[in-house]
Write a protein that holds these residues in place. Structure first.
Motif, PDB file in Angstrom:
ATOM      1  N   THR A  67     -40.271   9.001  25.437  1.00  0.00           N
ATOM      2  CA  THR A  67     -41.313   9.500  26.321  1.00  0.00           C
ATOM      3  C   THR A  67     -42.677   9.172  25.721  1.00  0.00           C
ATOM      4  O   THR A  67     -42.888   9.324  24.519  1.00  0.00           O
ATOM      5  CB  THR A  67     -41.203  11.027  26.501  1.00  0.00           C
ATOM      6  N   VAL A  68     -43.597   8.710  26.580  1.00  0.00           N
ATOM      7  CA  VAL A  68     -44.942   8.342  26.145  1.00  0.00           C
ATOM      8  C   VAL A  68     -45.945   8.974  27.102  1.00  0.00           C
ATOM      9  O   VAL A  68     -45.741   8.952  28.326  1.00  0.00           O
ATOM     10  CB  VAL A  68     -45.144   6.811  26.127  1.00  0.00           C
ATOM     11  N   TYR A  69     -47.049   9.528  26.546  1.00  0.00           N
ATOM     12  CA  TYR A  69     -48.129  10.099  27.351  1.00  0.00           C
ATOM     13  C   TYR A  69     -49.375   9.236  27.216  1.00  0.00           C
ATOM     14  O   TYR A  69     -49.785   8.888  26.101  1.00  0.00           O
ATOM     15  CB  TYR A  69     -48.436  11.532  26.911  1.00  0.00           C
ATOM     16  N   LEU A  70     -50.011   8.896  28.343  1.00  0.00           N
ATOM     17  CA  LEU A  70     -51.215   8.076  28.364  1.00  0.00           C
ATOM     18  C   LEU A  70     -52.280   8.759  29.218  1.00  0.00           C
ATOM     19  O   LEU A  70     -52.006   9.750  29.904  1.00  0.00           O
ATOM     20  CB  LEU A  70     -50.906   6.686  28.919  1.00  0.00           C
ATOM     21  N   LEU A  71     -53.486   8.206  29.208  1.00  0.00           N
ATOM     22  CA  LEU A  71     -54.602   8.699  30.024  1.00  0.00           C
ATOM     23  C   LEU A  71     -54.823  10.194  29.796  1.00  0.00           C
ATOM     24  O   LEU A  71     -54.850  10.994  30.743  1.00  0.00           O
ATOM     25  CB  LEU A  71     -54.353   8.414  31.512  1.00  0.00           C
ATOM     26  N   ASP A  72     -54.969  10.560  28.535  1.00  0.00           N
ATOM     27  CA  ASP A  72     -55.208  11.960  28.162  1.00  0.00           C
ATOM     28  C   ASP A  72     -54.108  12.884  28.670  1.00  0.00           C
ATOM     29  O   ASP A  72     -54.356  14.037  29.048  1.00  0.00           O
ATOM     30  CB  ASP A  72     -56.561  12.433  28.703  1.00  0.00           C
ATOM     31  N   GLY A  73     -52.895  12.362  28.674  1.00  0.00           N
ATOM     32  CA  GLY A  73     -51.756  13.176  29.062  1.00  0.00           C
ATOM     33  C   GLY A  73     -51.491  13.231  30.548  1.00  0.00           C
ATOM     34  O   GLY A  73     -50.500  13.842  30.979  1.00  0.00           O
ATOM     35  N   ARG A  74     -52.332  12.596  31.373  1.00  0.00           N
ATOM     36  CA  ARG A  74     -52.128  12.660  32.826  1.00  0.00           C
ATOM     37  C   ARG A  74     -51.036  11.704  33.303  1.00  0.00           C
ATOM     38  O   ARG A  74     -50.472  11.879  34.383  1.00  0.00           O
ATOM     39  CB  ARG A  74     -53.447  12.350  33.555  1.00  0.00           C
ATOM     40  N   LEU A  75     -50.711  10.703  32.495  1.00  0.00           N
ATOM     41  CA  LEU A  75     -49.654   9.752  32.839  1.00  0.00           C
ATOM     42  C   LEU A  75     -48.519   9.894  31.834  1.00  0.00           C
ATOM     43  O   LEU A  75     -48.728   9.804  30.630  1.00  0.00           O
ATOM     44  CB  LEU A  75     -50.195   8.325  32.816  1.00  0.00           C
ATOM     45  N   ARG A  76     -47.340  10.128  32.345  1.00  0.00           N
ATOM     46  CA  ARG A  76     -46.155  10.269  31.503  1.00  0.00           C
ATOM     47  C   ARG A  76     -45.145   9.199  31.880  1.00  0.00           C
ATOM     48  O   ARG A  76     -44.757   9.069  33.047  1.00  0.00           O
ATOM     49  CB  ARG A  76     -45.524  11.653  31.684  1.00  0.00           C
ATOM     50  N   LEU A  77     -44.719   8.404  30.896  1.00  0.00           N
ATOM     51  CA  LEU A  77     -43.717   7.357  31.098  1.00  0.00           C
ATOM     52  C   LEU A  77     -42.493   7.684  30.269  1.00  0.00           C
ATOM     53  O   LEU A  77     -42.611   8.103  29.116  1.00  0.00           O
ATOM     54  CB  LEU A  77     -44.264   5.990  30.692  1.00  0.00           C
ATOM     55  N   GLU A  78     -41.321   7.503  30.852  1.00  0.00           N
ATOM     56  CA  GLU A  78     -40.092   7.769  30.115  1.00  0.00           C
ATOM     57  C   GLU A  78     -39.051   6.716  30.470  1.00  0.00           C
ATOM     58  O   GLU A  78     -38.892   6.357  31.642  1.00  0.00           O
ATOM     59  CB  GLU A  78     -39.558   9.165  30.444  1.00  0.00           C
ATOM     60  N   GLY A  79     -38.379   6.225  29.466  1.00  0.00           N
ATOM     61  CA  GLY A  79     -37.300   5.270  29.682  1.00  0.00           C
ATOM     62  C   GLY A  79     -36.110   5.611  28.807  1.00  0.00           C
ATOM     63  O   GLY A  79     -36.276   6.145  27.706  1.00  0.00           O
ATOM     64  N   GLY A  80     -34.935   5.331  29.308  1.00  0.00           N
ATOM     65  CA  GLY A  80     -33.735   5.647  28.545  1.00  0.00           C
ATOM     66  C   GLY A  80     -32.606   4.696  28.865  1.00  0.00           C
ATOM     67  O   GLY A  80     -32.610   4.001  29.892  1.00  0.00           O
ATOM     68  N   LEU A  81     -31.619   4.648  27.970  1.00  0.00           N
ATOM     69  CA  LEU A  81     -30.440   3.815  28.174  1.00  0.00           C
ATOM     70  C   LEU A  81     -29.240   4.532  27.570  1.00  0.00           C
ATOM     71  O   LEU A  81     -29.314   5.056  26.455  1.00  0.00           O
ATOM     72  CB  LEU A  81     -30.626   2.445  27.511  1.00  0.00           C
ATOM     73  N   ARG A  82     -28.154   4.539  28.324  1.00  0.00           N
ATOM     74  CA  ARG A  82     -26.919   5.157  27.864  1.00  0.00           C
ATOM     75  C   ARG A  82     -25.784   4.155  28.017  1.00  0.00           C
ATOM     76  O   ARG A  82     -25.742   3.373  28.971  1.00  0.00           O
ATOM     77  CB  ARG A  82     -26.624   6.427  28.687  1.00  0.00           C
ATOM     78  N   TYR A  83     -24.836   4.221  27.069  1.00  0.00           N
ATOM     79  CA  TYR A  83     -23.660   3.350  27.113  1.00  0.00           C
ATOM     80  C   TYR A  83     -22.415   4.220  26.965  1.00  0.00           C
ATOM     81  O   TYR A  83     -22.320   5.045  26.048  1.00  0.00           O
ATOM     82  CB  TYR A  83     -23.709   2.326  25.985  1.00  0.00           C
ATOM     83  N   ASP A  84     -21.480   4.063  27.895  1.00  0.00           N
ATOM     84  CA  ASP A  84     -20.215   4.798  27.865  1.00  0.00           C
ATOM     85  C   ASP A  84     -19.048   3.824  27.844  1.00  0.00           C
ATOM     86  O   ASP A  84     -19.021   2.856  28.628  1.00  0.00           O
ATOM     87  CB  ASP A  84     -20.075   5.693  29.093  1.00  0.00           C
ATOM     88  N   TYR A  85     -18.088   4.101  26.960  1.00  0.00           N
ATOM     89  CA  TYR A  85     -16.840   3.339  26.925  1.00  0.00           C
ATOM     90  C   TYR A  85     -15.680   4.308  27.121  1.00  0.00           C
ATOM     91  O   TYR A  85     -15.623   5.372  26.486  1.00  0.00           O
ATOM     92  CB  TYR A  85     -16.678   2.604  25.597  1.00  0.00           C
ATOM     93  N   PHE A  86     -14.759   3.940  28.015  1.00  0.00           N
ATOM     94  CA  PHE A  86     -13.584   4.770  28.300  1.00  0.00           C
ATOM     95  C   PHE A  86     -12.318   4.026  27.910  1.00  0.00           C
ATOM     96  O   PHE A  86     -12.203   2.812  28.116  1.00  0.00           O
ATOM     97  CB  PHE A  86     -13.503   5.095  29.798  1.00  0.00           C
ATOM     98  N   ARG A  87     -11.366   4.790  27.380  1.00  0.00           N
ATOM     99  CA  ARG A  87     -10.040   4.251  27.078  1.00  0.00           C
ATOM    100  C   ARG A  87      -9.006   5.100  27.811  1.00  0.00           C
ATOM    101  O   ARG A  87      -8.964   6.321  27.662  1.00  0.00           O
ATOM    102  CB  ARG A  87      -9.763   4.285  25.570  1.00  0.00           C
TER     103      ARG A  87
END
Length: 781
Positions: free
Chosen positions: A492-512
């Protein structure tokens, strides 16, 4: 019938008049404490909010003035109220771990109502519990505190789910004993695990059971949750967090149980309609460096059915959390539960309409089931000197499940009938790790989250033909091992004095999937694997720091795994379905009023279809749903509030079909509303309304429809003294005649009768009254 309607109207008018009178009193006669000198005290009141105008519950507010200082906590809606001497200038500032707060000065002549104390989180507030929770505080997340659970009366486990609202429509299949059928965003999730799924956790332990005897992602273990022990519920309205994987396509519900109680001994006894009786007793000792409790819940009811429900539930729950230091804790949690019941099942509604069968009647007296479960978990958390945290938990659970059902009566076997037994015996182990690290990016606070999950299942699952609960033939019998390994990262990243919030994520699942399939006609063994990446992204922007509104966009991919038996029998078919969820909306919070609205688009790679011949789930074609949601709350007075919500699906259909085939089995309109009176001279009361529209039961024939519902529930709690509360509730206040779950299929009622395709349903409970007394002894200091 005419008399019943008159009585229902009288009850509704009486309750409405009471609520109106109390509202007027609350609005017009506020309590005004006097200062020692005889002058009226000055009242400072307001709300604690983030830069994105999200209210913040349970945060400390320090109030300083010339003659002293006070420290108050914000309530479940983020509001606070404090009295200071008249004519004083005051300084207000929030206080807590990993937050930055701006000091607010209120002059002697300035308005002291509807103040806004602003804070900003460096690390989300997850350190109060040893349980791993979602760390974001955005409009995509809703939170429920413990107020309704500690003040309300619950005689059935499904009533807990009905308090969540959030566009979730839930209905019983068997009148109170079996897991709920879940419907959300225009999809029928069966018992929680198909069509994207709704992932449910209790203290971080997943409740959706994969490759279950009665359905993929079955949520039957929720019966082990005792309402009085619920500390809060977080509801994630989509697969927007990288922390959650399997069954999270249409959202996440995380129930957090209390680690201690404010009184050493708590006892509740209650009774009501249909021979319902319930007792709750909890002991929570006051310890120097630990939180602890042990609690027992026993409940039983016959329901309104001609064949008594004979519902019996027993839960034993315990917690011990040792604080090893100011920033380090080690906890142990356990739960043991059992549930036994009979049921009337789903009855043919054409027979009810013709008057040949009462809506609370039955055709097979042996339907029902029994469940036993046990779970033990270890939880460890520590905070680093830099403000980060590490949490690790491990748990093991064991369950035994047997369900007896007869959906089609004598359709397939006119001699012995169509009763089946579904059996599930499983052992589960899980380990979860989460690390949070506060960072500075572009000079602004940010948060890195990384973690991993391991979940293993060893399952003995079978489907048998039976008569009188006595199995006599094997349809399927399998030994399955399903392992899930996952890792995730989110920034998570905050820009423009906290008025803009950007968030990115990635998940990986393996099933057997390892399956030893011992069907009557052939034995087979199969071992298959499958994996999926799930990206996440969100953006929220507040155009002006002076205007209390934020615009947000969320995207997430969720997954749903296949039944292991289906994987073994069709190795070439997809083993994991995906749900791509897009959400665009806005949130507005101004003084006593808050509003949020969003548009959503949901693309599913494959629907999941139940195959009754072998009791498995298989994938069908891709689908799409789109619509909008709106939610609002308004604090009418300091004690009286209103909230409501609407989820409207505009369309839900199978992509690529000509003529178009529609997704069926779920309402397109779900709404809720509530008027709540909080702590007015010791009285807390809530009048709650829920609505579900009529919906299709066939993807091609629009005339085959389930009826909707409109239900009012009333609950009251009056504190008689410091140690005793009087509790009262009326469910289905207007005695509405409705059906909770409806399905369309063929059945034969008696041997030699014709087979008829018809709608079958489970009746909703009529007007149900419950009375209770709660005793709280030896309050802690």
């Amino acid at each position: 019938m005419h008399t019943d309607k008159q009585n229902a109207r009288k009850i509704l008018l009486t309750v409405a008049a009471c609520v109106l009178c109390v509202s007027l009193v609350a609005a017009q006669t506020p309590v005004r404490p006097q200062s020692p000198a005889g002058g009226a005290m000055r009242v400072l009141s307001g709300v604690v909010v983030t830069p994105r105008d999200e209210v913040v519950p349970e945060i400390a507010v320090n109030v300083r003035y010339a003659s002293g200082r006070q420290r108050v906590m914000s309530d479940g809606e983020g509001r606070f109220r404090v009295e200071i001497p008249p004519g004083a200038t005051a300084s207000l500032q929030a206080e807590g771990d990993n937050i930055t707060a701006t000091e607010m000065i209120v002059g002697a002549a300035e308005s002291a109502d509807n103040l806004e104390v602003r804070i900003e989180y460096i690390v989300a507030p997850i350190h109060e519990s040893v349980v791993i929770e979602d760390s974001t505080l955005e409009p995509g997340i809703e939170r429920r505190n413990d107020s309704i659970y500690k003040n309300g009366l619950f005689s059935r486990d499904d009533q807990i789910f009905q308090t969540l609202d959030a566009g979730i429509n839930a209905g019983q299949h068997e009148g109170g004993g079996k897991s709920l059928e879940i419907r959300r965003f225009g999809f029928n999730l069966d018992h929680g695990g198909v069509s994207g799924g709704l992932k449910v956790l209790v203290d971080g332990v997943g409740q959706n059971q994969a490759t279950q005897g009665h359905g993929q992602g079955y949520l039957g273990s929720l019966k082990s949750v005792t309402p009085e022990l619920v500390a809060g519920v977080d509801i994630l309205n989509g697969p927007f967090s990288a922390q959650y994987g399997d069954f999270s396509g249409l959202g996440v519900v995380h129930v957090r149980r209390k680690e201690s109680l404010p009184d050493e001994l708590t006892v509740r006894v209650q009774g009501g309609s249909f021979n319902a009786r319930r007792a709750f007793v909890a002991y929570s000792p006051e310890l120097k460096a630990a939180d602890a409790l042990v609690a027992y819940e026993g409940s039983q009811s016959d329901g309104p059915f001609h064949s008594p429900l004979r519902y019996r539930r027993d839960n034993l729950t315990g917690n011990y959390t040792r604080h090893l230091g100011e920033h380090q804790s080690l906890g142990f949690k356990f739960n043991a539960a059992r549930n036994d019941f009979y049921s009337s099942g789903q009855i043919p509604l054409d027979e009810v309409a013709a008057g040949r069968l009462d809506r609370f009647g039955f055709l097979d007296p042996d339907s029902g089931g029994r469940v036993q479960s046990g779970q033990f978990g270890v939880y460890y958390s520590t905070e680093t000197a830099s403000g980060g945290s590490l949490k690790i938990d491990a748990n093991v659970s064991r369950s035994l499940f047997d369900l007896y059902s007869n959906f089609t009566f004598f359709l397939n076997d006119e001699l012995l009938g169509d009763e089946i037994q579904q059996h599930d015996s499983r052992l589960q182990e899980a380990v979860n790790v989460q690390y949070l690290r506060p960072l500075k990016i572009f000079g602004r606070p940010s948060l890195l989250i990384a973690g991993g999950n391991f979940h293993a299942n060893q399952i003995n699952v079978g489907l048998y033909r039976s008569a009188g609960r006595d199995p006599f033939a094997i349809t399927t019998d399998a030994r399955a091992r399903v392992n899930n390994y996952a890792g995730y990262i989110q920034q998570t990243v905050y820009l423009l004095d906290g008025r803009l919030r950007l968030e990115g994520g990635l998940r990986y699942d393996y099933f057997r999937f390892d399956v030893d399939d011992r069907r009557a006609e052939a034995d087979s063994f199969a071992s298959q694997g499958a994996a999926k990446f799930q990206p996440k992204a969100s953006l929220s922007f507040r155009p002006s720091s002076r205007f209390p509104a934020v615009v947000h966009f969320n995207y997430g991919r969720g997954i749903s795994s296949q039944d292991a038996r289906g994987v073994a029998r069709n190795p070439a078919a997809p083993k994991i379905s995906t749900t791509d969820f897009y959400q665009l909306g806005t949130a507005f919070n101004w003084k006593r009023f808050s509003l949020s609205a969003n548009l959503f688009l949901i693309d599913r790679s494959n629907e999941q279809v139940y195959i009754p011949d072998d009791d498995t789930i298989e994938f069908a074609g891709p689908t799409r749903a789109h619509g909008y949601e709106a939610k609002a709350s308004f604090q009418l007075t300091s004690h009286l509030s209103f909230n409501g919500g609407l989820t409207q699906v505009m369309n839900a259909f199978y992509r690529g079909t000509r003529p178009r085939v529609y997704v069926d089995g779920a309402p397109h309109t779900v709404a809720n509303a509530a008027v709540t009176l909080s702590d007015f001279h010791g009285l807390t009361s809530s009048l709650r309304y829920r609505h579900a529209g009529s919906y299709r039961l066939d993807g091609e024939d629009a005339n085959l429809r389930a009826s909707g519902l409109d239900v009012l529930d009333l609950s009251m709690s009056k504190r008689l003294n410091k140690q005793v509360d009087l509790n009262f509730s009326i469910d289905n206040l207007t005695n509405k005649r409705y059906f909770e779950t409806q399905n369309y299929f063929a059945s034969r009622l008696i041997p030699s009768a014709p087979a008829i395709e018809r709608i079958h349903g489970t009746p909703g409970y009529p007007l149900t009254m419950t009375f209770g007394l709660t005793f709280r002894l030896w309050a802690k200091g």
